[in-house]
Design a protein around this motif. Structure first.
Motif, PDB file in Angstrom:
ATOM      1  N   GLN A 114       0.825  -1.202   0.000  1.00 59.84           N
ATOM      2  CA  GLN A 114       0.000   0.000   0.000  1.00 59.84           C
ATOM      3  C   GLN A 114       0.863   1.257   0.000  1.00 59.84           C
ATOM      4  OE1 GLN A 114      -2.979  -1.034   3.390  1.00 59.84           O
ATOM      5  NE2 GLN A 114      -4.141  -0.037   1.767  1.00 59.84           N
ATOM      6  N   ASP A 125      -0.180   6.149   3.778  1.00 60.30           N
ATOM      7  CA  ASP A 125      -1.218   7.182   3.788  1.00 60.30           C
ATOM      8  C   ASP A 125      -1.350   7.705   5.217  1.00 60.30           C
ATOM      9  OD1 ASP A 125      -3.542   8.693   3.772  1.00 60.30           O
ATOM     10  OD2 ASP A 125      -4.740   7.222   2.677  1.00 60.30           O
ATOM     11  N   SER A 161      -4.602   7.002   7.025  1.00 61.05           N
ATOM     12  CA  SER A 161      -4.898   5.618   7.393  1.00 61.05           C
ATOM     13  C   SER A 161      -4.237   5.389   8.747  1.00 61.05           C
ATOM     14  CB  SER A 161      -4.325   4.661   6.341  1.00 61.05           C
ATOM     15  OG  SER A 161      -4.650   3.325   6.636  1.00 61.05           O
ATOM     16  N   ARG A 204      -7.356   2.709   5.222  1.00 56.73           N
ATOM     17  CA  ARG A 204      -7.711   3.233   3.910  1.00 56.73           C
ATOM     18  C   ARG A 204      -7.074   2.388   2.804  1.00 56.73           C
ATOM     19  NH1 ARG A 204      -9.060   8.859   4.715  1.00 56.73           N
ATOM     20  NH2 ARG A 204      -9.788   9.003   6.882  1.00 56.73           N
ATOM     21  N   ASN A 212      -6.280   2.738  -1.556  1.00 52.68           N
ATOM     22  CA  ASN A 212      -6.048   3.833  -2.488  1.00 52.68           C
ATOM     23  C   ASN A 212      -6.097   3.355  -3.939  1.00 52.68           C
ATOM     24  OD1 ASN A 212      -5.157   6.261  -0.688  1.00 52.68           O
ATOM     25  ND2 ASN A 212      -4.093   4.480   0.145  1.00 52.68           N
ATOM     26  N   GLU A 252      -3.230   1.214  -5.471  1.00 54.63           N
ATOM     27  CA  GLU A 252      -3.248  -0.218  -5.137  1.00 54.63           C
ATOM     28  C   GLU A 252      -4.163  -0.978  -6.091  1.00 54.63           C
ATOM     29  OE1 GLU A 252      -4.470   0.585  -1.144  1.00 54.63           O
ATOM     30  OE2 GLU A 252      -2.686   1.854  -0.990  1.00 54.63           O
TER      31      GLU A 252
END
Length: 551
Positions: free
Chosen positions: A393, A396, A399, A420, A422, A425
């Motif tokens: 990932q 973030d 997140s 989260r 995105n 991904e």
């Protein structure tokens, strides 16, 4: 054996040591064992006991407010001696060189360590994780390690590279995966005192917030004890490490190590799900090529799973994330190998299992030939054959893990998880799926039928979930403005407080994290040994009564 249930210790028992390790899973158990053999005295705290306890399980309750996560926390986190090795799948792989690099298309990427610096520690993981080989097996080097010629035709490595996962094997029970609890008890050093049913509720800082003075620990009945140490190491997992730092807010109102509001942020996992489906009836050859392989190292045979990875060249060219795919078999209820396993274990389906074995003896014969002669996975009766993918990932900041208004029975706020996913991904896995379908067709195998979300260029379906790999919540960085711990794993600005486990990973790669967790734990143990060698002269000038480790 130097172990005890905290509840059974007399209240006046002094709990002082050189190093206090919190958590007995892969990270904590490895650090404790690596610290053996010298003068260091160690206390190892485990929230659970040797058996599962519902009241202890309940301490893992979470609030999930983001992308859906697994609700049954026992399936992903285990408060019990040996930690989450009770429910792990045993798949291991080292990280790739690109995982350590700062990539301009992946904000927040870049480790303060390099792939080459981690190689010696990966080699040392083999006995701890139950592997036949600790490094240099996860790409085309597998064939040299296995002493076999690489099969042809080869993948177009401008697009995809081969990848191999190795499955753990327990040192005490060769038919099981490594379980760190029994293994720890079998090898518990005399210099390590294991305290079970001992739940850390907070770390106590000195008045200036620069050093941890002690740890407040709750026994099974809720009574509190204090552990003092020269160094503390949090090894409680990617969720709990952050929660414990946030809850330790007596001196630092925002929590230890959190002056820059970074603790709990950058939560990553590995979104995983189905990319496509193969026709089981036409899958024999592709399963032999991209399925399970068995390799003997020393007296034992180890399983490896062959899969596909987006090549680093393509990742750089198309600004994609590191991700992988593999074949996932869904076997029939009357699969004879499943039935044979049930008979050997004395299962309750005895007559059904006997009928399955007798009715499909031909499958057993072909499977035995695959295993013994070809060193490949067993021939099975399949209901379905899926192409499954898993991706790293983007780190973030939003997140994250914060503290809930609700508390557990010990008065600690629950973890509130806002995980989260995105667009990068999703895009990376869609690209991987299309490349795998095209490449296997080019190589002469039956191609998969891609899943609807891939074909329609949609986001992840609801079936994509976490896979119990919480990562990044106490991330490592040289700059305290960018991370919670430094390159040594020590919390910025807090002398003697270290964090180990996947919570310190700046990025998650695509690999299952356990082998890297153990490699980093071995490195942390080396750092602690060197630290205490340096502290030893100063300790000789302190009051002996305050420095002796009463464990």
């Amino acid at each position: 054996m130097p172990k005890a249930n905290l509840h059974d210790l007399a209240p006046e028992t002094e709990l002082a040591c050189d190093v206090c390790v919190i958590g007995s899973g892969p990270a904590g158990a490895t650090i404790a064992r690596e610290l053996a053999g010298g003068s260091l005295r160690v206390i190892l705290l485990e929230s659970g006991g040797e058996e599962r306890q519902p009241a202890v399980d309940a301490l893992n309750e979470i609030e999930s407010i983001g992308w859906p996560r697994e609700t049954d926390q026992w399936l992903v986190r285990n408060r019990i001696l040996g930690g989450s090795s009770h429910t792990w799948a045993g798949r291991c792989a080292p990280f790739d060189p690109i995982d350590f690099e700062a990539r301009d298309w992946v904000p927040g990427s870049g480790w303060p360590l390099t792939h080459d610096q981690m190689q010696p520690y990966l080699v040392r993981t083999a006995p701890y994780v139950g592997l036949g080989i600790g490094a240099d097996y996860s790409d085309d080097r597998f064939w040299a390690a296995a002493k076999r010629p690489a099969p042809q035709p080869a993948l177009n490595e401008d697009l995809l590279t081969p990848f191999f996962w190795q499955y753990s094997k327990d040192g005490l029970n060769r038919f099981d995966l490594m379980r760190w609890g029994p293994d720890l008890l079998a090898h518990l050093p005399d210099t390590v005192r294991l305290l079970t049913n001992a739940t850390l509720v907070r770390l106590q800082l000195d008045p200036h917030g620069r050093k941890v003075r002690s740890a407040e620990v709750a026994a099974r009945d809720g009574s509190r004890r204090t552990v003092t140490a020269r160094s503390f190491v949090l090894c409680a997992g990617g969720i709990e490490n952050a929660r414990l730092l946030l809850c330790s807010n007596d001196v630092e109102r925002c929590g230890i190590g959190n002056r820059r509001d970074l603790v709990g942020r950058y939560l990553m996992d590995h979104p995983r799900g189905i990319l496509g489906h193969f026709d089981p009836a036409a899958s024999t050859e592709i399963r032999r090529r991209f399925g399970l392989h068995h390799v003997r190292f020393g007296p034992h045979s180890y399983r490896f799973r062959h899969g596909f990875r987006l090549s680093p060249k393509l990742q750089r060219r198309e600004r994609l994330l590191n991700c992988t795919a593999w074949l996932d078999e869904e076997v029939m209820p009357d699969d004879p190998w499943r039935a044979l396993n049930g008979l050997l274990r004395g299962g309750s389906r005895r007559m059904k299992d006997v009928r399955a074995v007798l009715s499909h003896a031909d499958v057993l014969i072909r499977g035995a030939a695959d295993l013994v002669l070809r060193k490949r996975g067993l021939t099975r009766r399949l209901r379905a054959l899926h192409l499954v993918g898993m991706t790293e990932q983007v780190p973030d900041r939003e997140s994250r893990i914060t503290l809930s208004d609700r508390t557990d029975r010990l008065g600690m706020p629950l973890s509130r998880i806002d995980w989260r996913v995105n667009a990068m991904e999703e895009r990376s896995l869609r690209r991987l799926a299309g490349l795998v379908a095209a490449e296997v067709a080019r190589m002469g195998y039956a191609a998969p039928r891609l899943d609807a979300w891939v074909e329609r260029n949609e986001g992840f379906p609801a079936s994509f979930r976490d896979v119990a790999h919480p990562t990044g919540t106490t991330r490592m960085a040289d700059d305290p403005a960018e991370g919670v711990v430094d390159a040594q794993g020590q919390v910025h600005g807090v002398d003697g407080l270290f964090v180990a486990g996947s919570s310190v990973f700046p990025t998650a790669g695509h690999a299952n994290p356990t082998q890297m967790i153990v490699a980093m734990a071995i490195r942390t143990a080396d750092i602690l040994k060197e630290r205490h060698r340096a502290l030893a002269p100063a300790a000789r000038h302190d009051s002996p009564a305050r420095e002796v480790a009463h464990v």
